[in-house]
Write an enzyme that holds these catalytic residues in place. Structure first.
Site, mmCIF file in Angstrom:
data_model
loop_
_atom_site.group_PDB
_atom_site.id
_atom_site.type_symbol
_atom_site.label_atom_id
_atom_site.label_comp_id
_atom_site.label_asym_id
_atom_site.label_seq_id
_atom_site.Cartn_x
_atom_site.Cartn_y
_atom_site.Cartn_z
ATOM 1 N N ASP A 129 -84.141 -47.004 26.629
ATOM 2 C CA ASP A 129 -84.558 -47.896 25.538
ATOM 3 C C ASP A 129 -83.755 -47.683 24.255
ATOM 4 O O ASP A 129 -84.263 -47.884 23.147
ATOM 5 C CB ASP A 129 -86.063 -47.726 25.235
ATOM 6 C CG ASP A 129 -86.913 -48.034 26.446
ATOM 7 O OD1 ASP A 129 -86.495 -48.873 27.249
ATOM 8 O OD2 ASP A 129 -87.990 -47.427 26.566
ATOM 9 N N LYS A 144 -79.640 -50.699 24.718
ATOM 10 C CA LYS A 144 -78.474 -51.021 25.574
ATOM 11 C C LYS A 144 -78.327 -52.529 25.744
ATOM 12 O O LYS A 144 -77.217 -53.053 25.666
ATOM 13 C CB LYS A 144 -78.644 -50.371 26.964
ATOM 14 C CG LYS A 144 -78.707 -48.855 26.923
ATOM 15 C CD LYS A 144 -78.954 -48.272 28.307
ATOM 16 C CE LYS A 144 -80.289 -48.618 28.895
ATOM 17 N NZ LYS A 144 -81.438 -48.020 28.217
ATOM 18 N N GLY A 204 -86.055 -52.412 31.144
ATOM 19 C CA GLY A 204 -86.441 -53.555 30.316
ATOM 20 C C GLY A 204 -85.442 -53.639 29.184
ATOM 21 O O GLY A 204 -85.444 -52.791 28.297
ATOM 22 N N HIS A 205 -84.536 -54.597 29.257
ATOM 23 C CA HIS A 205 -83.470 -54.716 28.266
ATOM 24 C C HIS A 205 -83.720 -55.952 27.409
ATOM 25 O O HIS A 205 -83.784 -57.068 27.917
ATOM 26 C CB HIS A 205 -82.107 -54.787 28.969
ATOM 27 C CG HIS A 205 -81.800 -53.542 29.743
ATOM 28 N ND1 HIS A 205 -80.698 -53.414 30.558
ATOM 29 C CD2 HIS A 205 -82.447 -52.358 29.818
ATOM 30 C CE1 HIS A 205 -80.688 -52.206 31.094
ATOM 31 N NE2 HIS A 205 -81.750 -51.551 30.674
ATOM 32 N N GLN A 228 -81.874 -47.176 31.997
ATOM 33 C CA GLN A 228 -82.488 -45.883 31.650
ATOM 34 C C GLN A 228 -81.521 -45.092 30.749
ATOM 35 O O GLN A 228 -80.678 -45.697 30.108
ATOM 36 C CB GLN A 228 -82.877 -45.093 32.905
ATOM 37 C CG GLN A 228 -84.046 -45.704 33.685
ATOM 38 C CD GLN A 228 -83.638 -46.832 34.624
ATOM 39 O OE1 GLN A 228 -82.681 -46.724 35.363
ATOM 40 N NE2 GLN A 228 -84.374 -47.926 34.597
#
Ligand code: GDP
Ligand code: IMO
Ligand code: MG
Length: 425
Positions: A13, A16, A40-41, A224
């Site tokens: 988080d 990225k 989750g981007h 990650q």
């Protein structure tokens, strides 16, 4: 921009997705090479916010090819719903902008079930996984009992393999106190997803090789972060893939000597979701950021744990990943503080020699007390600043110190979630 690997240098988080979206403008292809829909981007484009889980963040830019590489574990039903979600927002996904490796492994519903059951059995020692079945799916891959995307292409073959795997996994689920799964319903859902995905499936290794021969440039989107890496992270409080730069090569079939540059992304502070050691954790920073509506997980919505920047950990991440360039995000999160701390060393139990490398044993890392250097805050909003020279001198000093302590060249400073809130050095 040449072939670039972008990795998270903390616990995930780091921002990225935002930095990938910014850098995608300069490349032809964006590749995901590990992880699954545990990621989750977040990308913010004007007033539109997108959260991507399996599809590379490059999908939002026209004319770019996205690739899901062999190292990713794919929940096909989840992927189809992500594709449909994008279509509903006017972003068409088809073989022109998304290709999937034929050897990527599948996340099956029994993986999710086992993920949940194992977490429950661990009780207070739980990992705090996203419950997306990631650990069990990679477990099957390594045990050579996994199902792959290529299996989906032939319904007769898939049915047969599926039945065998269901039998074994239902026995496991029962043994762990769970309710066996109904194969019929699952099979129908997976075969329906196969119809959507099969036209996108190909040998992405040869595709990427040909693209490089044609001088196309590739950006590898890490998921990650370094300390969630299965080998180098705070084991067992990690995910089940190699989140570090080496994973981009094995997870895509692109050789290490084709990589030109590694970008490490860090927040100007540190966050972590889930359990596990976090030496610089500080509730006060978490309270401040949560009150601003920030630092809630993009996948599970859980409040992220927050703390000061950990330069000991970040420097170790630079070594493991070979980070050349550093992107610092969320600098604006610290805009209101009088004093900002940076961890420059640890002491085990607060005694003994100063450690400049994180202990590899999670138990020891949990006992490490951080040694801090303090910086005066700049107490000025930075979210509207677009040029490095316009940042308050104290903010520049802070960013430059982070880069120096982390051992990489300061290349990007981000002061907001939006595309334009990005300062290139
Ligand atoms: P990722 O998993 O590394 O892509 O990061 P996430 O998207 O899970 O979390 C990063 C969060 O920070 C998201 O909500 C982003 O929109 C947000 N973000 C990224 N960079 C900045 C920044 O510089 N400032 C602010 N305020 N938010 C940012
Ligand atoms: P992105 O790509 C932050 C964490 C989970 C848990 C551990 C294991 O958005 O940075 P898993 O479901 O992978 O078995 O969970 O890893 N985790 C993440 N934390 N960002 C992520 O992805 C994460 N993906 C997994 O919270 O602690
Ligand atoms: Mg995330």
């Amino acid at each position: 921009m040449a072939n670039t690997i972008l990795v998270g240098s903390q616990w995930g988080d780091e921002g990225k997705g935002k930095i990938i979206d910014v850098l995608t403008g300069k490349v032809d292809i964006v590749v995901r090479s590990q992880g699954g829909n545990n990621a989750g981007h977040t990308i913010v484009d004007g007033d539109k916010k997108y959260v991507l889980h399996l599809i590379p963040s490059g999908i939002l830019r026209k004319g770019k090819l996205c690739v899901i590489g062999n190292g990713v574990v794919i929940d096909p039903v989840g992927l189809v719903s992500e594709i449909k979600g994008l279509a509903a927002r006017g972003i068409k996904v088809n073989a022109k902008n998304l290709l999937i490796s034929d050897c990527a492994h599948l996340v099956m519903p029994w993986h999710r079930e086992l993920d949940g059951l194992r977490e429950a059995l661990k009780g207070k020692n739980k990992i705090g996984t996203t419950k997306r079945g990631i650990g069990p799916a990679y477990g099957d891959k390594v045990a050579r009992t996994g199902l792959r995307i290529c299996d989906l292409a032939n319904p007769a073959v898939f049915r047969e393999k599926f039945a065998l795997r269901l039998k074994e996994n239902n026995a496991l689920i029962r043994a762990l106190g769970g309710k066996p799964l109904n194969g019929k319903k699952i099979l129908a859902g997976y075969l329906a997803a196969a119809k959507v995905l099969t036209p996108l499936v190909t040998n992405t290794v040869t595709l990427l090789h040909k693209a490089m021969q044609a001088k196309k440039e590739i950006l590898f989107e890490g998921a990650q972060g370094t300390f969630l890496d299965i080998d180098h992270g705070t084991y067992p409080y990690v995910t089940s893939s190699n989140t570090t730069s080496g994973g981009a090569c094995t997870g895509s079939g692109v050789a290490p000597n084709r990589i030109d540059r590694v970008v490490g992304v860090v927040k100007a502070y540190t966050t972590r979701v889930g359990e596990g050691p976090f030496p610089t954790e500080e509730d006060e920073i978490g309270d401040m950021l949560h009150a601003m509506g920030r630092e809630f997980g993009a996948t599970t919505g859980r409040a992220r744990r927050c703390g000061w920047y950990d330069a000991v950990a970040a420097r170790y991440a630079t070594i493991i990943n070979g980070v050349d360039d550093l992107a610092i995000t969320n600098l604006d999160g610290l805009d209101g503080l009088d004093e900002i701390k940076v961890c420059t060393g640890y002491r085990l139990d607060g005694k003994g020699p100063v450690l400049d490398t994180p202990p590899t044993d999670a138990g020891q890392l949990a006992r490490c007390r951080p040694l801090y250097t303090s910086f005066p805050g700049w107490k000025t909003p930075t979210d509207k600043i677009r040029k490095y020279k316009d940042l308050p001198p104290k903010a520049r000093r802070y960013a430059e110190t982070l880069a120096k302590l982390t051992g990489a060249r300061l290349s990007i400073v981000s002061t907001g979630p939006g595309r334009d809130q990005t300062i290139h050095l």
